[in-house]
Design an enzyme around this catalytic site. Structure first.
Site, PDB file in Angstrom:
ATOM      1  N   ASP A  50       0.825  -1.205   0.000  1.00 40.25           N
ATOM      2  CA  ASP A  50       0.000   0.000   0.000  1.00 40.25           C
ATOM      3  C   ASP A  50       0.862   1.259   0.000  1.00 40.25           C
ATOM      4  O   ASP A  50       2.080   1.210   0.182  1.00 40.25           O
ATOM      5  CB  ASP A  50      -0.905   0.013   1.239  1.00 40.25           C
ATOM      6  CG  ASP A  50      -1.917  -1.108   1.230  1.00 40.25           C
ATOM      7  OD1 ASP A  50      -2.284  -1.579   0.131  1.00 40.25           O
ATOM      8  OD2 ASP A  50      -2.348  -1.522   2.329  1.00 40.25           O
ATOM      9  N   TYR A  54       7.089  -9.773   6.748  1.00 38.47           N
ATOM     10  CA  TYR A  54       7.097  -8.329   6.952  1.00 38.47           C
ATOM     11  C   TYR A  54       7.726  -8.000   8.302  1.00 38.47           C
ATOM     12  O   TYR A  54       7.614  -8.766   9.271  1.00 38.47           O
ATOM     13  CB  TYR A  54       5.677  -7.763   6.942  1.00 38.47           C
ATOM     14  CG  TYR A  54       5.054  -7.615   5.579  1.00 38.47           C
ATOM     15  CD1 TYR A  54       5.113  -6.397   4.889  1.00 38.47           C
ATOM     16  CD2 TYR A  54       4.386  -8.673   4.982  1.00 38.47           C
ATOM     17  CE1 TYR A  54       4.540  -6.259   3.644  1.00 38.47           C
ATOM     18  CE2 TYR A  54       3.802  -8.539   3.726  1.00 38.47           C
ATOM     19  CZ  TYR A  54       3.879  -7.323   3.062  1.00 38.47           C
ATOM     20  OH  TYR A  54       3.308  -7.178   1.823  1.00 38.47           O
TER      21      TYR A  54
END
Length: 276
Positions: free
Chosen positions: A56, A122
Site C-alpha cells: 500500500d 514483513y
C-alpha cells in the site's frame, strides 16, 4: 518456437513518496509504473510486472520480488549482450533513489513471483517514545501514542498464529478469500521504547499486517482484553473496532520460494481457493 523469456527481479524501495506498488490511472506515482517505464525504455519493449505482494501507499520493501515476460531478443543490445544481470547497472542510472532493482536473472521454469511463493515476511517498526521516532528513521518507524507491555503484545501475537479466517482484519476483496496461515508472529524491544514485529504467512490480504500489528498494540496498552484476538478470529467480516497501524512502519523484507522443481506445482496449488 517460443522466444519469450521470463525474468525475476529483486526489488527494494522506500514507499513514502509512492502511492503504493500498483500502477494507477492518472499521474499518481507508483513503484510498478516507475520500474516498468524504466525497463521498457532499456529493453525497447513494453514491460508488465507481476509482483509477489502488492504494498500500500507508504509501505516499504527490502525483499520484494517480481517477474516479467519479455521477447528474448530484447536483451540483444550492446550494453546488455544477452545477460539480464547487466540490467541492474542500467536501471540504477534511470531509477530514482527511492527504488532499486538489486537483481535481474532468468527465472527457472514454472516460476511465478506471486503464485509460486511459499511465504511472505514483513517487519514492523514502531516507537512509543513520547518524543517520537528518531529523525534518521522517521520514514520507516511508526509512532504509537501509548506505552505498551511487551508480554501482552506477544501473547496477542501468539493467539493470531495458525490457519484462520482473518476476515476481521482485512479490507474485503471481491471473490477473494480471507483464509490465511500465519507461520510466526514475534515482537522484540530493540531499544527502549522501540519495538520490531516480524510476521510470516503464506500470504496476506489487504491491510492485514497493519491490522494485526494494531491489534497487538491495542491489547498491549491495555485498551482491550487479552481474549480480544480470539474473539476477532470468530468474525466473518471486517471489524470496525480494529484500527490500522500507520503504513510507514511496515516493510516487506522477504519472499520464500520452493525448490525449482516444485515452483509450477506450488503456483497451481496457490491459485486454488482456500477453504477452512
Amino acid at each position: 518456437m517460443d522466444n519469450t523469456l521470463r525474468l525475476r527481479l529483486d526489488i527494494a524501495y522506500n514507499g513514502t513518496d509512492f502511492h503504493g506498488w500498483a500502477r494507477q490511472k492518472g499521474d499518481l506515482r507508483t513503484v510498478q509504473q516507475t520500474i516498468e517505464d524504466a525497463l521498457s525504455l532499456v529493453l525497447r519493449t513494453d514491460v508488465a510486472l507481476t509482483v509477489a505482494g502488492r504494498t500500500d501507499a507508504g509501505v516499504h520493501a527490502a525483499g520484494q520480488v517480481a517477474h516479467t515476460d519479455i521477447p528474448a531478443e530484447s536483451l540483444n543490445q550492446r550494453s546488455i549482450d544477452g545477460d539480464p544481470g547487466r540490467l541492474v547497472r542500467r536501471l540504477a542510472k534511470l531509477l530514482p533513489e527511492d527504488v532499486r532493482v538489486f537483481g535481474v536473472a532468468e527465472a527457472p521454469a514454472g516460476f511465478d513471483a506471486r503464485f509460486s511463493a511459499l511465504t511472505r515476511t514483513y517487519c514492523y517498526r514502531v516507537t512509543t517514545h513520547p518524543a517520537g521516532a528518531m529523525p534518521t528513521r522517521a520514514r520507516d518507524t511508526a509512532v504509537w501514542p501509548k506505552p505498551v507491555d511487551l508480554g501482552a503484545v506477544q501473547a496477542c501475537a501468539d493467539a493470531l498464529v495458525g490457519l484462520n479466517n482473518f476476515a476481521a482484519f482485512c479490507r474485503p476483496k471481491k471473490h477473494g478469500t480471507t483464509i490465511r496461515e500465519v507461520h510466526s508472529f514475534t515482537w522484540r524491544e530493540v531499544e527502549p521504547h522501540l519495538f520490531e514485529a516480524r510476521i510470516t504467512a503464506d500470504a496476506f490480504c489487504w491491510n492485514m499486517v497493519r491490522a494485526l500489528v494494531a491489534t497487538c498494540l491495542t491489547v498491549g496498552e491495555g485498551r482491550r482484553a487479552p481474549q480480544w484476538p480470539e474473539e476477532l478470529l470468530l468474525l466473518d467480516a471486517r471489524s470496525p473496532d480494529v484500527p490500522l497501524a500507520p503504513a510507514r512502519g511496515l516493510t516487506l523484507v522477504g519472499v520464500e520460494y520452493p525448490e525449482d522443481s516444485e515452483l509450477a506445482a506450488r503456483a497451481e496449488a496457490t491459485r486454488a481457493t482456500r477453504e477452512m
